[in-house]
Write a protein that holds these residues in place. Structure first.
Motif, PDB file in Angstrom:
ATOM      1  N   LEU A 295       0.818  -1.217   0.000  1.00 39.21           N
ATOM      2  CA  LEU A 295       0.000   0.000   0.000  1.00 39.21           C
ATOM      3  C   LEU A 295       0.846   1.260   0.000  1.00 39.21           C
ATOM      4  CD1 LEU A 295      -2.655  -1.053   2.700  1.00 39.21           C
ATOM      5  CD2 LEU A 295      -3.125  -0.670   0.275  1.00 39.21           C
ATOM      6  N   THR A 296       2.154   1.097   0.081  1.00 40.52           N
ATOM      7  CA  THR A 296       3.059   2.243   0.119  1.00 40.52           C
ATOM      8  C   THR A 296       2.889   3.105  -1.129  1.00 40.52           C
ATOM      9  OG1 THR A 296       4.637   0.978   1.440  1.00 40.52           O
ATOM     10  CG2 THR A 296       5.477   2.938   0.304  1.00 40.52           C
ATOM     11  N   ASP A 297       2.843   4.409  -0.914  1.00 39.82           N
ATOM     12  CA  ASP A 297       2.690   5.402  -1.998  1.00 39.82           C
ATOM     13  C   ASP A 297       1.398   5.212  -2.778  1.00 39.82           C
ATOM     14  OD1 ASP A 297       5.154   6.658  -1.420  1.00 39.82           O
ATOM     15  OD2 ASP A 297       6.240   5.182  -2.623  1.00 39.82           O
ATOM     16  N   THR A 298       0.347   4.805  -2.097  1.00 42.84           N
ATOM     17  CA  THR A 298      -0.964   4.674  -2.771  1.00 42.84           C
ATOM     18  C   THR A 298      -1.948   5.692  -2.203  1.00 42.84           C
ATOM     19  OG1 THR A 298      -1.610   2.933  -1.204  1.00 42.84           O
ATOM     20  CG2 THR A 298      -0.687   2.239  -3.316  1.00 42.84           C
ATOM     21  N   ILE A 299      -2.351   5.522  -0.946  1.00 38.25           N
ATOM     22  CA  ILE A 299      -3.300   6.437  -0.323  1.00 38.25           C
ATOM     23  C   ILE A 299      -2.627   7.770  -0.004  1.00 38.25           C
ATOM     24  CG2 ILE A 299      -4.965   6.673   1.563  1.00 38.25           C
ATOM     25  CD1 ILE A 299      -4.660   3.598   1.921  1.00 38.25           C
ATOM     26  N   ASN A 300      -1.390   7.695   0.427  1.00 35.94           N
ATOM     27  CA  ASN A 300      -0.598   8.874   0.766  1.00 35.94           C
ATOM     28  C   ASN A 300       0.860   8.556   0.476  1.00 35.94           C
ATOM     29  OD1 ASN A 300      -1.562   7.488   3.641  1.00 35.94           O
ATOM     30  ND2 ASN A 300       0.662   7.729   3.479  1.00 35.94           N
ATOM     31  N   PRO A 301       1.708   9.550   0.315  1.00 33.84           N
ATOM     32  CA  PRO A 301       3.141   9.273   0.105  1.00 33.84           C
ATOM     33  C   PRO A 301       3.705   8.484   1.282  1.00 33.84           C
ATOM     34  CG  PRO A 301       2.628  11.579  -0.363  1.00 33.84           C
ATOM     35  CD  PRO A 301       1.415  10.996   0.285  1.00 33.84           C
ATOM     36  N   GLY A 302       4.508   7.498   0.985  1.00 36.07           N
ATOM     37  CA  GLY A 302       5.105   6.671   2.023  1.00 36.07           C
ATOM     38  C   GLY A 302       4.169   5.588   2.503  1.00 36.07           C
ATOM     39  N   ARG A 303       4.406   5.127   3.751  1.00 41.18           N
ATOM     40  CA  ARG A 303       3.636   4.021   4.303  1.00 41.18           C
ATOM     41  C   ARG A 303       2.181   4.407   4.555  1.00 41.18           C
ATOM     42  NH1 ARG A 303       5.664   0.095   7.432  1.00 41.18           N
ATOM     43  NH2 ARG A 303       4.495   0.766   9.245  1.00 41.18           N
ATOM     44  N   ALA A 304       1.299   3.504   4.269  1.00 42.30           N
ATOM     45  CA  ALA A 304      -0.125   3.700   4.552  1.00 42.30           C
ATOM     46  C   ALA A 304      -0.438   2.996   5.864  1.00 42.30           C
ATOM     47  CB  ALA A 304      -0.977   3.145   3.413  1.00 42.30           C
ATOM     48  N   ASN A 305      -0.095   3.628   6.988  1.00 40.66           N
ATOM     49  CA  ASN A 305      -0.266   2.909   8.248  1.00 40.66           C
ATOM     50  C   ASN A 305      -1.679   3.022   8.796  1.00 40.66           C
ATOM     51  OD1 ASN A 305      -0.439   5.356   9.816  1.00 40.66           O
ATOM     52  ND2 ASN A 305       1.790   5.536   9.668  1.00 40.66           N
ATOM     53  N   GLY A 306      -1.961   2.170   9.780  1.00 41.84           N
ATOM     54  CA  GLY A 306      -3.308   2.075  10.314  1.00 41.84           C
ATOM     55  C   GLY A 306      -3.777   3.301  11.051  1.00 41.84           C
ATOM     56  N   GLY A 307      -2.829   4.143  11.482  1.00 47.63           N
ATOM     57  CA  GLY A 307      -3.201   5.351  12.205  1.00 47.63           C
ATOM     58  C   GLY A 307      -3.671   6.479  11.302  1.00 47.63           C
ATOM     59  N   ARG A 308      -3.602   6.282   9.985  1.00 46.34           N
ATOM     60  CA  ARG A 308      -4.030   7.348   9.080  1.00 46.34           C
ATOM     61  C   ARG A 308      -5.428   7.036   8.513  1.00 46.34           C
ATOM     62  NH1 ARG A 308      -0.038  11.094   7.888  1.00 46.34           N
ATOM     63  NH2 ARG A 308      -1.255  11.795   6.105  1.00 46.34           N
ATOM     64  N   THR A 309      -5.519   6.602   7.261  1.00 47.28           N
ATOM     65  CA  THR A 309      -6.833   6.435   6.614  1.00 47.28           C
ATOM     66  C   THR A 309      -7.744   5.463   7.363  1.00 47.28           C
ATOM     67  OG1 THR A 309      -5.879   6.997   4.475  1.00 47.28           O
ATOM     68  CG2 THR A 309      -7.983   5.845   4.463  1.00 47.28           C
ATOM     69  N   PRO A 310      -7.290   4.282   7.800  1.00 46.32           N
ATOM     70  CA  PRO A 310      -8.214   3.406   8.542  1.00 46.32           C
ATOM     71  C   PRO A 310      -8.794   4.070   9.789  1.00 46.32           C
ATOM     72  CG  PRO A 310      -6.318   2.164   7.814  1.00 46.32           C
ATOM     73  CD  PRO A 310      -5.997   3.602   7.539  1.00 46.32           C
ATOM     74  N   ALA A 311      -7.937   4.785  10.544  1.00 44.63           N
ATOM     75  CA  ALA A 311      -8.425   5.471  11.745  1.00 44.63           C
ATOM     76  C   ALA A 311      -9.384   6.600  11.378  1.00 44.63           C
ATOM     77  CB  ALA A 311      -7.251   6.014  12.549  1.00 44.63           C
ATOM     78  N   GLN A 312      -9.125   7.282  10.262  1.00 41.51           N
ATOM     79  CA  GLN A 312     -10.013   8.357   9.830  1.00 41.51           C
ATOM     80  C   GLN A 312     -11.371   7.816   9.390  1.00 41.51           C
ATOM     81  OE1 GLN A 312      -7.268   9.909   6.955  1.00 41.51           O
ATOM     82  NE2 GLN A 312      -6.621  11.602   8.271  1.00 41.51           N
ATOM     83  N   ILE A 313     -11.360   6.704   8.667  1.00 42.59           N
ATOM     84  CA  ILE A 313     -12.635   6.059   8.292  1.00 42.59           C
ATOM     85  C   ILE A 313     -13.398   5.664   9.545  1.00 42.59           C
ATOM     86  CG2 ILE A 313     -13.665   4.008   7.235  1.00 42.59           C
ATOM     87  CD1 ILE A 313     -11.384   4.079   5.182  1.00 42.59           C
ATOM     88  N   TRP A 314     -12.682   5.051  10.484  1.00 44.01           N
ATOM     89  CA  TRP A 314     -13.311   4.603  11.727  1.00 44.01           C
ATOM     90  C   TRP A 314     -13.924   5.786  12.473  1.00 44.01           C
ATOM     91  CZ3 TRP A 314     -13.384   5.387  16.924  1.00 44.01           C
ATOM     92  CH2 TRP A 314     -13.875   4.352  17.737  1.00 44.01           C
ATOM     93  N   GLY A 315     -13.185   6.877  12.583  1.00 45.48           N
ATOM     94  CA  GLY A 315     -13.688   8.039  13.307  1.00 45.48           C
ATOM     95  C   GLY A 315     -14.892   8.675  12.633  1.00 45.48           C
ATOM     96  N   ALA A 316     -14.832   8.808  11.301  1.00 49.17           N
ATOM     97  CA  ALA A 316     -15.956   9.408  10.565  1.00 49.17           C
ATOM     98  C   ALA A 316     -17.209   8.558  10.702  1.00 49.17           C
ATOM     99  CB  ALA A 316     -15.574   9.581   9.094  1.00 49.17           C
ATOM    100  N   TYR A 317     -17.039   7.247  10.570  1.00 45.99           N
ATOM    101  CA  TYR A 317     -18.197   6.348  10.692  1.00 45.99           C
ATOM    102  C   TYR A 317     -18.757   6.357  12.102  1.00 45.99           C
ATOM    103  CZ  TYR A 317     -20.679   2.059  11.760  1.00 45.99           C
ATOM    104  OH  TYR A 317     -21.603   1.161  12.238  1.00 45.99           O
ATOM    105  N   THR A 318     -17.892   6.239  13.101  1.00 44.59           N
ATOM    106  CA  THR A 318     -18.355   6.159  14.484  1.00 44.59           C
ATOM    107  C   THR A 318     -19.093   7.428  14.885  1.00 44.59           C
ATOM    108  OG1 THR A 318     -16.537   4.648  15.051  1.00 44.59           O
ATOM    109  CG2 THR A 318     -17.622   5.787  16.877  1.00 44.59           C
TER     110      THR A 318
END
Length: 725
Positions: free
Chosen positions: A605-628
């Motif tokens: 997933l590197t350099d796909t969602i954002n430059p560098g590593r796509a770690n769990g604290g970024r997009t997955p956490a943001q999806i989780w927060g928006a949904y919750t």
């Protein structure tokens, strides 16, 4: 009289003697007997056949928890319902439309049938003239062919059916097998197609329209009918209601006030596109695990009410769209096209799966990303290690009880001590932390600490705890130190179930999609979603407290909102998956992102969602927060009721277990011999002599600013470049 005259007279006398009225009458009776004998022979020789293939086909209907239809499956759009689910006046409307003498006749209309057969034989226009019983026989047992032979069979079978079935059974069969247009077979499908309601909610005016449709479904569909067709169907509708008044089935005053019930416009069938396909397939798999055969499901006739909450389902899809899909260029970028999202949301009190996200759409990407188990859950497994440590009263190598305040050595690449299997994991970015508490190690997802902790507990015991919490065993689930980094396969549903059990204070929660499944004559036994206690309340609540720190001041800070939350981030080997799994007191949700190329191979997933590593604290956490946030209506005042050391803290601030002082290294070998060397190591390998003064509940650095793009570097996700992290 001449010879010719005499001859004619003689011949005439002979004819009169041959055709006397007695002989003619006798011939007539003999003929009648022959006809009756022939009819009897036909009656005896023509059996009641088995149902034709299409007559018994039904669709399966899948409903949201609120009863609204989500999807229908099957070649025939039919849902057979009992006559008790059709209002009495609607039943009478069908009788008034087709066969006023239905309740009195023996199943056939000889005059009408003979007339129809004669017209067919002489090449005149084909017509019906059949009773309701005959039409039911045609629909259920025979074909729609208009031939004299089929008509004769229809009449004979109708008589036999009338002798062996009650009138209500025949009427129900007729209403359930008839075609109403709009691809609707049966009264239930027709009620949904034309008025958007179940058959039980039809009124008499609507019922009269549906009964009128049967004469010419396509011509009489109001929304597509020509002006002449609309005129004819209104005439037919009035005819039905007038017949009901004439039979004393409808009050004349009520009839006078009725207006024609214009049906709704046709809607596309609720099929398998979008998330529906994923949910339907997952529900079917659950039913098959409960004993419903695949053949039974394919045959149709099931009404399956799901636990899926329509509002929460829409909120989950929107969160993924807003935080991921709207930021990807799937058509223009091969890398971004390979990003797959999956999520499962569960009510921890009931086990109900209230929302599920399986991917971009079941017709575009059939593999269900919510239930697939081919990606590693990574560091989201670490809380299960901690839960096992507390539940088993585990101790460090030098005999200190493990709790949130216990100090470990957070040096990167530090070899584990006490294991026969060598393991020296690297922390993210190869960062070394020195002496840290378990709370700090959880906040920052420090690999070296949890690698040592799983050895201290024993990998075998941790695996037992994980399976008890709901994870599934497999060939990749080895009881080794590397298991601490989540190197086995798991699905978002697996992780949601395990975390739901933690949220439920250690009482087993099994995520369940199917609320009820009913067939015409049977039901499927639902999954027992709430089970027995699998770990102690102290173990579950202590783990919850640790994960609160992850959201408040750790790698999961982007998931924070106007609610109490606990959770954990994770990023797997070579950045092929990125996770955030977390919960509030009311809702548990697991979000995973997976790298997959066009051939189905796992990719980074590197350099796909954002430059560098796509770690769990970024997009997955943001999806989780928006949904919750959306699922909880903007937020929640509910707090965790935690018992971490025998006391309760309703606000989630129960005291952290007191850290014990250093003690001599145990002289006995731990019970898990497979992971413990003969001679235990010295205590200095895992624990400094003097622990730091900071406590588990107070991190040494202030929590990061809660913004979408923090001005400072976010806390590490704890997953470095080492395989398995």
């Amino acid at each position: 009289m001449g010879r010719t005259g005499k001859s004619q007279a003689k011949q005439g006398g002979r004819i009169r003697r041959l055709f006397t009225w007695k002989k003619l009458l006798g011939t007539f009776f003999v003929g009648c007997l022959l006809v009756m004998g022939a009819l009897y022979t036909v009656y005896v020789m023509v059996p009641v056949p088995t149902a034709n293939a299409d007559a018994t086909l039904q669709s399966n209907v899948y409903k949201y928890s609120n009863g609204k239809v989500m999807a229908r499956t099957g070649r025939i759009n039919r849902e057979i319902v009992g006559l008790d689910q059709v209002p009495q006046d609607v039943q009478k409307a069908f009788v008034a439309a087709e066969n006023k003498t239905f309740y009195k006749d023996n199943g056939v209309d000889i005059k009408g049938t003979v007339r129809a057969a004669w017209n067919t034989l002489t090449g005149k226009a084909k017509q019906g003239g059949s009773t309701i019983t005959q039409q039911y026989v045609k629909n259920y047992y025979l074909s729609q062919d208009q031939t004299a032979t089929r008509k004769l069979k229809e009449m004979v079978i109708a008589i036999k059916v009338d002798e062996n079935m009650s009138k209500p059974e025949i009427l129900a069969g007729y209403m359930n097998t008839s075609y109403y247009g709009r691809n609707a077979y049966g009264i239930q499908a027709a009620a949904q197609a034309y008025y958007g309601v179940d058959a039980s909610r039809l009124n008499v005016a609507q019922g009269a329209y549906l009964a009128s449709l049967l004469q010419a479904p396509s011509q009489y569909d109001w929304t597509s009918a020509s002006p002449e067709g609309r005129k004819l169907v209104e005439q037919r509708w009035n005819y039905v209601l007038d017949n009901m008044v004439g039979e004393n089935w409808l009050d004349a005053g009520k009839r006078a006030g009725m207006k024609f019930p214009v049906p709704q416009k046709p809607k596309a069938p609720k099929g398998m596109s979008g998330q529906s396909g994923y949910i339907v397939e997952a529900a079917n798999q659950e039913l098959m695990r409960q004993g419903v055969s695949e053949e039974d499901l394919k045959a149709g006739g099931w009404t399956i009410t799901l636990n899926i909450d329509e509002k929460k389902q829409k909120a989950l899809v929107k969160a993924v769209d807003d935080e991921l899909e709207d930021k990807l260029d799937r058509k223009g970028s091969k890398k971004q096209a390979g990003v797959q999202a999956g999520a499962t949301s569960v009510d921890p009190k009931t086990g109900a799966v209230v929302a599920l996200y399986g991917g971009i759409g079941a017709t575009e990407h059939w593999t269900n990303n919510a239930t697939r188990r081919d990606y590693q859950p990574a560091s989201t497994f670490k809380p299960l290690v901690l839960a096992s440590a507390i539940d088993n009263d585990a101790e460090t190598q030098d005999g200190r009880k493990i709790g949130l305040g216990t100090i470990y050595d957070g040096t990167s690449k530090r070899p584990v001590v006490g294991s026969s299997v060598p393991f020296a994991p690297e922390n993210e970015d190869n960062q070394s932390y020195g002496p840290v508490s378990v709370q700090k190690a959880t906040n920052s997802s420090i690999n070296s600490v949890y690698a040592q902790m799983i050895v201290d507990v024993s990998p075998t015991k941790v695996k037992q705890t994980a399976i008890g919490l709901g994870m599934k065993d497999g060939v990749d689930f080895g009881a080794t130190p590397s298991m601490s980094l989540g190197v086995m396969g798991a699905s978002t549903m697996d992780m949601a179930g395990a975390y739901a059990t933690l949220d439920n204070h250690g009482v087993k929660v099994t995520p369940t999609l199917v609320k009820s499944a009913e067939h015409k004559d049977r039901k499927a036994e639902p999954v027992k979603s709430i089970g027995d206690r699998v770990i102690s309340r102290e173990a579950a609540d202590t783990t919850t407290k640790a994960m609160q720190g992850v959201v408040q001041s750790g790698s999961g800070f982007r998931a924070a909102g106007d609610y109490a939350a606990a959770g954990k981030t994770g990023t797997s080997e070579n950045n092929r998956s990125a996770w955030f799994v977390g919960y509030t007191p009311e809702l548990v949700t697991a979000v995973g992102l997976f790298g997959e190329d066009a051939k189905g191979n796992q990719v980074t997933l590197t350099d796909t969602i954002n430059p560098g590593r796509a770690n769990g604290g970024r997009t997955p956490a943001q999806i989780w927060g928006a949904y919750t946030t959306a699922a909880l209506g903007g937020g929640s005042d509910a707090g965790f009721d935690l018992q971490t050391d025998g006391t309760s803290g309703g606000d989630g601030t129960a005291p952290t277990p007191t850290q014990t002082t250093g003690s001599p290294t145990p002289t006995t070998t731990p019970s898990d011999e497979a992971t413990t060397p003969t001679q235990p190591p010295t205590s200095t390998a895992t624990t400094p002599t003097q622990p730091p003064t900071s406590t588990a509940t107070t991190p040494t650095e202030p929590p990061p600013t809660k913004t979408d793009e923090p001005t400072t570097e976010p806390p590490p996700d704890g997953n470095g470049a080492l395989d398995g992290q």
